[in-house]
Design a protein around this motif. Sequence first.
Motif, PDB file in Angstrom:
ATOM      1  N   GLU A 159      -9.082  -3.875   5.400  1.00 51.30           N
ATOM      2  CA  GLU A 159      -8.057  -4.655   6.087  1.00 51.30           C
ATOM      3  C   GLU A 159      -7.476  -5.669   5.112  1.00 51.30           C
ATOM      4  OE1 GLU A 159      -6.876  -4.194   9.022  1.00 51.30           O
ATOM      5  OE2 GLU A 159      -8.331  -2.670   9.688  1.00 51.30           O
ATOM      6  N   PRO A 160      -6.162  -5.877   5.144  1.00 49.30           N
ATOM      7  CA  PRO A 160      -5.577  -6.882   4.239  1.00 49.30           C
ATOM      8  C   PRO A 160      -6.003  -8.291   4.623  1.00 49.30           C
ATOM      9  CG  PRO A 160      -3.922  -6.054   5.762  1.00 49.30           C
ATOM     10  CD  PRO A 160      -5.144  -5.214   5.974  1.00 49.30           C
TER      11      PRO A 160
ATOM     12  N   LYS B 132       5.808  -0.350   2.305  1.00 50.97           N
ATOM     13  CA  LYS B 132       4.735   0.460   2.873  1.00 50.97           C
ATOM     14  C   LYS B 132       4.150   1.409   1.838  1.00 50.97           C
ATOM     15  CE  LYS B 132       6.675   0.286   7.534  1.00 50.97           C
ATOM     16  NZ  LYS B 132       7.207   1.061   8.683  1.00 50.97           N
ATOM     17  N   LYS B 133       4.988   1.854   0.889  1.00 50.77           N
ATOM     18  CA  LYS B 133       4.488   2.698  -0.196  1.00 50.77           C
ATOM     19  C   LYS B 133       3.527   1.910  -1.083  1.00 50.77           C
ATOM     20  CE  LYS B 133       6.154   5.251  -4.227  1.00 50.77           C
ATOM     21  NZ  LYS B 133       7.358   5.641  -5.008  1.00 50.77           N
ATOM     22  N   ASP B 134       3.892   0.678  -1.389  1.00 50.08           N
ATOM     23  CA  ASP B 134       2.998  -0.174  -2.182  1.00 50.08           C
ATOM     24  C   ASP B 134       1.685  -0.426  -1.442  1.00 50.08           C
ATOM     25  OD1 ASP B 134       5.764  -0.517  -3.019  1.00 50.08           O
ATOM     26  OD2 ASP B 134       5.029  -2.080  -4.357  1.00 50.08           O
ATOM     27  N   MET B 135       1.776  -0.687  -0.163  1.00 52.20           N
ATOM     28  CA  MET B 135       0.567  -0.938   0.616  1.00 52.20           C
ATOM     29  C   MET B 135      -0.319   0.298   0.676  1.00 52.20           C
ATOM     30  SD  MET B 135       2.002  -3.302   3.769  1.00 52.20           S
ATOM     31  CE  MET B 135       0.347  -3.523   4.419  1.00 52.20           C
ATOM     32  N   GLY B 136       0.295   1.478   0.800  1.00 50.14           N
ATOM     33  CA  GLY B 136      -0.488   2.707   0.816  1.00 50.14           C
ATOM     34  C   GLY B 136      -1.255   2.918  -0.485  1.00 50.14           C
TER      35      GLY B 136
ATOM     36  N   ALA C  94      -3.802  -8.529  -2.462  1.00 56.43           N
ATOM     37  CA  ALA C  94      -2.499  -7.907  -2.699  1.00 56.43           C
ATOM     38  C   ALA C  94      -1.972  -7.240  -1.431  1.00 56.43           C
ATOM     39  CB  ALA C  94      -2.609  -6.886  -3.833  1.00 56.43           C
ATOM     40  N   LEU C  95      -2.871  -6.615  -0.672  1.00 51.73           N
ATOM     41  CA  LEU C  95      -2.457  -6.040   0.612  1.00 51.73           C
ATOM     42  C   LEU C  95      -1.947  -7.124   1.558  1.00 51.73           C
ATOM     43  CD1 LEU C  95      -5.289  -3.416   1.230  1.00 51.73           C
ATOM     44  CD2 LEU C  95      -2.855  -2.945   0.915  1.00 51.73           C
TER      45      LEU C  95
ATOM     46  N   SER D  17       7.249  -3.637  -5.876  1.00 54.14           N
ATOM     47  CA  SER D  17       6.795  -4.797  -6.638  1.00 54.14           C
ATOM     48  C   SER D  17       6.545  -4.424  -8.086  1.00 54.14           C
ATOM     49  CB  SER D  17       5.505  -5.359  -6.031  1.00 54.14           C
ATOM     50  OG  SER D  17       5.004  -6.417  -6.818  1.00 54.14           O
ATOM     51  N   LYS D  18       6.943  -5.337  -8.977  1.00 51.33           N
ATOM     52  CA  LYS D  18       6.652  -5.181 -10.403  1.00 51.33           C
ATOM     53  C   LYS D  18       5.527  -6.092 -10.857  1.00 51.33           C
ATOM     54  CE  LYS D  18      11.139  -3.619 -12.094  1.00 51.33           C
ATOM     55  NZ  LYS D  18      12.243  -3.883 -13.075  1.00 51.33           N
ATOM     56  N   LEU D  19       4.983  -6.873  -9.908  1.00 48.60           N
ATOM     57  CA  LEU D  19       3.905  -7.788 -10.258  1.00 48.60           C
ATOM     58  C   LEU D  19       2.530  -7.147 -10.118  1.00 48.60           C
ATOM     59  CD1 LEU D  19       5.080 -11.132  -8.611  1.00 48.60           C
ATOM     60  CD2 LEU D  19       5.181 -10.476 -11.012  1.00 48.60           C
ATOM     61  N   PHE D  20       2.338  -6.325  -9.092  1.00 48.62           N
ATOM     62  CA  PHE D  20       1.029  -5.747  -8.811  1.00 48.62           C
ATOM     63  C   PHE D  20       1.031  -4.242  -9.097  1.00 48.62           C
ATOM     64  CE2 PHE D  20       1.525  -9.352  -5.903  1.00 48.62           C
ATOM     65  CZ  PHE D  20       0.464 -10.107  -6.309  1.00 48.62           C
TER      66      PHE D  20
END
Length: 422
Positions: free
Chosen positions: A234-235, A275-279, A354-355, A419-422
């Motif tokens: 869980e985030p 959502k792609k980043d979170m996945g 990050a999430l 995101s370009k940070l994570f």
Amino acid sequence: MATILISTTHSSFSCCSTRKFAATINVPKIQATKIQKPTPPNRSLVAKLDYQNNYTSATTTTNVKEDPYYTCSIKSSAPNSMEIVKLHLIMEIVSDRLEMHKNIGIQRDNWNHLLMTSVNMITLSAATLVGIVANGSSGAPLVAMKVSSTILYIAATGFLLVMNKIQPSQLAEEQRNAARLFKQLHGELRTRLYLGNPSENDVNEAMEKVLALDKAYPLPLLGSMLEKFPQTVEPAVWWPLMKQRYRRTEEGSKGNNGWDSRLENGMKEIMKVLKKDMGEYFRLSRIVLNLNKILAVSGPVLTGLAAFGSACLGSVNAPWPVMLGVIGGALATVVNTLEHGGQVGMVFELYRAALGFFKLMEESIEHNVIEQDPDKRENGELFEIKVALQLGRSVSELRQFAAVVSSSDDENASEEFASKLF
């Protein structure tokens, strides 16, 4: 009247003569009068004069300084003084929380290094004793070294169970995240006070944020410690439930508060790509969590087997007690170093944070986009700058990225993440 005789002498080459003069000086008579001791001025008068001086100097220089006499006696001219006092009080609490999390984070990071080093030394010492016993010791030395190695392995097993339960590296990362977020909240409150005219809603919002941070990153270990091996990932959530807190930046303002159809559509597309980043981070978090579970179980099992092997030395005519005692201790040292020296728990907490970052951005964008009244949203230009910088992009790059995503049918068609940070 007083008479003074003055004698002078006049000399010359021929003769000398003496002359006397009489002078009369009138000296006025001085009458003694009674001197009265001055009385001290009234304290209320001093306070009033002091206030007038302070008020005059403040209005001529900064127009910000307020006198306590004035704020206490004339409340009608400063209707938001109580809200300002409350925000200052919350800022003090936030500063205290910040220092607490910093200090505890340093302490728990020291726990990780000291415990890992100590457990490795204990395990290697026990394995060394087992090897010495296997080289032909007998009698009392055999019993002493066998018992010592067994005690050391049991102690290492107990330490590992505690370390793997609390995960000191993950605890230290939680405190570092909390310190960063409390520092961010302190900056927000300072900016709010600088802008002036805070309301009761600002005070309530600040209190909710403090309580949400306390719940997300608790200080005590017993009772409220976060679960280190959850069943599902869980985030991290460190913000309160979003409500309609934004207000009109300028009374009577006209327009759309910086929002237009291009900005709304762009934010919707970015929200989809998030959502792609979170996945991706969900996938990485599950991998790290499973690896940490395996390492957390393997370490105590290996030291326990090594303790059993060292206890069986000399009583079993077989090589397996020595194998368990030496190889088990060596493997346990490797596993412990990989888990706590590599700070696998800290990596999991990084992914979890990050999430939470992506989830907060998604909720913030959704909260502004679904609001029908533009004046109740955040200012569109400022919001676009904030989103761009949080994703590590410039405003122009963010617009180009949103245009590329909107032109494609599937937001996953592009290989680039939001995101370009994570």
